[in-house]
Design a protein around this motif. Sequence first.
Motif, PDB file in Angstrom:
ATOM      1  N   ARG A  43       0.784  -1.246  -0.027  1.00 42.93           N
ATOM      2  CA  ARG A  43      -0.100   0.044   0.061  1.00 42.93           C
ATOM      3  C   ARG A  43       0.801   1.268  -0.068  1.00 42.93           C
ATOM      4  N   GLY A  44       2.020   1.107   0.568  1.00 40.28           N
ATOM      5  CA  GLY A  44       2.951   2.343   0.656  1.00 40.28           C
ATOM      6  C   GLY A  44       3.461   2.702  -0.676  1.00 40.28           C
ATOM      7  N   LYS A  45       3.783   1.560  -1.351  1.00 46.50           N
ATOM      8  CA  LYS A  45       4.371   1.528  -2.735  1.00 46.50           C
ATOM      9  C   LYS A  45       3.064   2.276  -3.560  1.00 46.50           C
ATOM     10  N   ILE A  46       2.009   1.831  -3.622  1.00 49.74           N
ATOM     11  CA  ILE A  46       1.013   2.052  -4.417  1.00 49.74           C
ATOM     12  C   ILE A  46       0.573   3.681  -4.000  1.00 49.74           C
ATOM     13  N   GLN A  47       0.352   3.958  -2.792  1.00 50.60           N
ATOM     14  CA  GLN A  47       0.311   5.318  -2.448  1.00 50.60           C
ATOM     15  C   GLN A  47       1.279   6.321  -2.853  1.00 50.60           C
ATOM     16  N   GLN A  48       2.602   5.889  -3.009  1.00 50.82           N
ATOM     17  CA  GLN A  48       3.536   6.833  -3.488  1.00 50.82           C
ATOM     18  C   GLN A  48       3.496   6.812  -5.092  1.00 50.82           C
ATOM     19  N   ILE A  49       3.021   5.819  -5.782  1.00 52.83           N
ATOM     20  CA  ILE A  49       2.764   5.940  -7.228  1.00 52.83           C
ATOM     21  C   ILE A  49       1.738   7.139  -7.485  1.00 52.83           C
ATOM     22  N   ASN A  50       0.518   6.763  -6.381  1.00 58.95           N
ATOM     23  CA  ASN A  50      -0.512   7.730  -6.849  1.00 58.95           C
ATOM     24  C   ASN A  50      -0.147   9.136  -6.574  1.00 58.95           C
ATOM     25  N   ASP A  51       0.592   9.348  -5.311  1.00 64.35           N
ATOM     26  CA  ASP A  51       0.981  10.695  -5.006  1.00 64.35           C
ATOM     27  C   ASP A  51       1.990  11.508  -6.018  1.00 64.35           C
ATOM     28  N   GLU A  52       2.668  10.733  -6.829  1.00 60.13           N
ATOM     29  CA  GLU A  52       3.613  11.156  -7.809  1.00 60.13           C
ATOM     30  C   GLU A  52       3.102  10.976  -9.224  1.00 60.13           C
ATOM     31  N   ASN A  53       1.765  10.452  -9.308  1.00 65.33           N
ATOM     32  CA  ASN A  53       1.177  10.308 -10.470  1.00 65.33           C
ATOM     33  C   ASN A  53       1.783   9.830 -11.690  1.00 65.33           C
ATOM     34  N   GLY A  54       2.236   8.548 -11.135  1.00 70.60           N
ATOM     35  CA  GLY A  54       2.959   7.314 -11.922  1.00 70.60           C
ATOM     36  C   GLY A  54       4.449   7.933 -12.447  1.00 70.60           C
ATOM     37  N   LEU A  55       5.196   8.902 -11.813  1.00 71.20           N
ATOM     38  CA  LEU A  55       6.307   9.795 -12.324  1.00 71.20           C
ATOM     39  C   LEU A  55       7.517   8.514 -12.372  1.00 71.20           C
ATOM     40  N   SER A  56       7.510   7.610 -11.431  1.00 68.18           N
ATOM     41  CA  SER A  56       8.506   6.723 -11.323  1.00 68.18           C
ATOM     42  C   SER A  56       8.389   5.509 -12.122  1.00 68.18           C
ATOM     43  N   ILE A  57       7.182   5.114 -12.601  1.00 71.12           N
ATOM     44  CA  ILE A  57       6.971   4.283 -13.538  1.00 71.12           C
ATOM     45  C   ILE A  57       6.995   4.641 -14.986  1.00 71.12           C
ATOM     46  N   PHE A  58       6.469   5.651 -15.238  1.00 68.33           N
ATOM     47  CA  PHE A  58       6.474   6.059 -16.837  1.00 68.33           C
ATOM     48  C   PHE A  58       7.299   7.040 -17.255  1.00 68.33           C
ATOM     49  N   GLY A  59       8.050   7.826 -16.134  1.00 69.16           N
ATOM     50  CA  GLY A  59       8.935   8.945 -16.282  1.00 69.16           C
ATOM     51  C   GLY A  59       8.679  10.075 -16.500  1.00 69.16           C
ATOM     52  N   PHE A  60       7.263  10.420 -16.170  1.00 72.19           N
ATOM     53  CA  PHE A  60       6.565  11.655 -16.220  1.00 72.19           C
ATOM     54  C   PHE A  60       5.479  11.761 -15.593  1.00 72.19           C
ATOM     55  N   ASP A  61       4.793  12.935 -15.140  1.00 73.39           N
ATOM     56  CA  ASP A  61       3.685  12.808 -14.520  1.00 73.39           C
ATOM     57  C   ASP A  61       2.518  12.718 -15.348  1.00 73.39           C
ATOM     58  N   VAL A  62       1.684  11.626 -15.185  1.00 73.09           N
ATOM     59  CA  VAL A  62       0.813  11.115 -16.092  1.00 73.09           C
ATOM     60  C   VAL A  62      -0.378  12.098 -15.869  1.00 73.09           C
ATOM     61  N   SER A  63      -0.671  12.794 -14.907  1.00 69.31           N
ATOM     62  CA  SER A  63      -1.688  13.704 -14.731  1.00 69.31           C
ATOM     63  C   SER A  63      -1.566  14.833 -15.666  1.00 69.31           C
ATOM     64  N   LYS A  64      -0.419  15.294 -16.025  1.00 66.54           N
ATOM     65  CA  LYS A  64      -0.089  16.361 -16.997  1.00 66.54           C
ATOM     66  C   LYS A  64      -0.617  16.130 -18.452  1.00 66.54           C
ATOM     67  N   TYR A  65      -0.325  14.678 -18.920  1.00 70.19           N
ATOM     68  CA  TYR A  65      -0.943  14.140 -19.993  1.00 70.19           C
ATOM     69  C   TYR A  65      -2.450  13.990 -20.064  1.00 70.19           C
ATOM     70  N   ILE A  66      -3.034  13.572 -19.087  1.00 69.91           N
ATOM     71  CA  ILE A  66      -4.419  13.505 -18.955  1.00 69.91           C
ATOM     72  C   ILE A  66      -4.939  14.869 -19.235  1.00 69.91           C
ATOM     73  N   LEU A  67      -4.327  15.874 -18.694  1.00 64.61           N
ATOM     74  CA  LEU A  67      -4.984  17.309 -18.742  1.00 64.61           C
ATOM     75  C   LEU A  67      -4.630  17.943 -20.166  1.00 64.61           C
ATOM     76  N   ASN A  68      -3.749  17.332 -20.740  1.00 62.95           N
ATOM     77  CA  ASN A  68      -3.264  18.151 -22.040  1.00 62.95           C
ATOM     78  C   ASN A  68      -2.630  16.823 -23.056  1.00 62.95           C
ATOM     79  N   ASP A  69      -3.507  16.752 -23.869  1.00 66.83           N
ATOM     80  CA  ASP A  69      -3.202  15.745 -24.944  1.00 66.83           C
ATOM     81  C   ASP A  69      -2.207  15.834 -25.651  1.00 66.83           C
ATOM     82  N   LYS A  70      -1.640  16.979 -25.728  1.00 69.37           N
ATOM     83  CA  LYS A  70      -0.377  17.231 -26.610  1.00 69.37           C
ATOM     84  C   LYS A  70       1.017  17.187 -25.689  1.00 69.37           C
TER      85      LYS A  70
END
Length: 337
Positions: A149-176
Amino acid sequence: MSTAAEQFKKSIEVTRPQMNNLGQIEVDYNKPIDKDAPPVIQSIPLEHAYSEAALTLSLDGMKQTEALGNKYIFWHPFSGILVAVVASVYFHKNRLEMLPKVEEEGMWRYLLKNAMKNRETLGAGLMYIFIIGTITFKFLALINEDYFRGKIQQINDENGLSIFGFDVSKYILNDKYLNDKMILKNNVNIIVYRNTPIASIVLKTPTLNVEHEDDDLIEIEKRAFITSLSCRRVYLKSGILEDLVNWAKKRCLDLNDSIYETQNKITGQTVYANELIETLVFKTYSFEFGLEKLMKESGFTLQKLQKLDTKKRKLNALLNVIGVREKIWEITVPTKE
């Protein structure tokens, strides 16, 4: 009145994936796949509409790993040893009364006769063992749950940065957002079946730090990492995970080959064009026996076996005691001479 052609078209209409107001595919993984959707399976990169689903799949993979951890704890030899110790202590203090065996009496009849004679002592003993075993399992399961749960919380807090290499929320809000970072978009492979994302893999290659692109000093590591490998439970035996791992291996080869091309396809897309990928790395846990088998069959070799970090969560030491380990697997990526 509609024509025959219109009626025919209406009869073969299928549902289309539902999207929310941010343009994201809405998927409820608690429900079965829509049987009315077209029976098409496809492999796609990280398209904008599937970015939220890709993050959800990665988190679901972590939850499945947590469940495997609980299963490992339940069937661990430690549980059997605990039962034996508790039973020996209890029955040492509460001795059974053994009746004499009649010569012509069968073994099962003899055991049944003694069980009935000591039914109160045996019943209380079994209840005692069950309670102690349940408390111990629940305690270890809670530690395991806290770890993941700690690992899942960390991924959620950083919006997937450690997995994808970028903040996924920025991509969700801006398709470009990934238009000039196509390497990151193409480092993700999502399997979509009947309009539903069912599996995914995320590859982290030697790329620029997207969140700090102006940094002059960036350490370059000639390794690629599979940061997420997930599949809906019902499709685990379909061979999709093997296909995704093979895709990651081929992706590394393609990126290496692109370096030698006259017109480098990767230039300007946040990758070091003069850095080859020498190894592909993936991490599993010691109780992920299916993934361990997959790694061996895919040509990976075990490079490191390490204990769980106990700095932030001291109780992880108990998981270390029962043999929970992180396994680091690697495979060499061929390069041109």
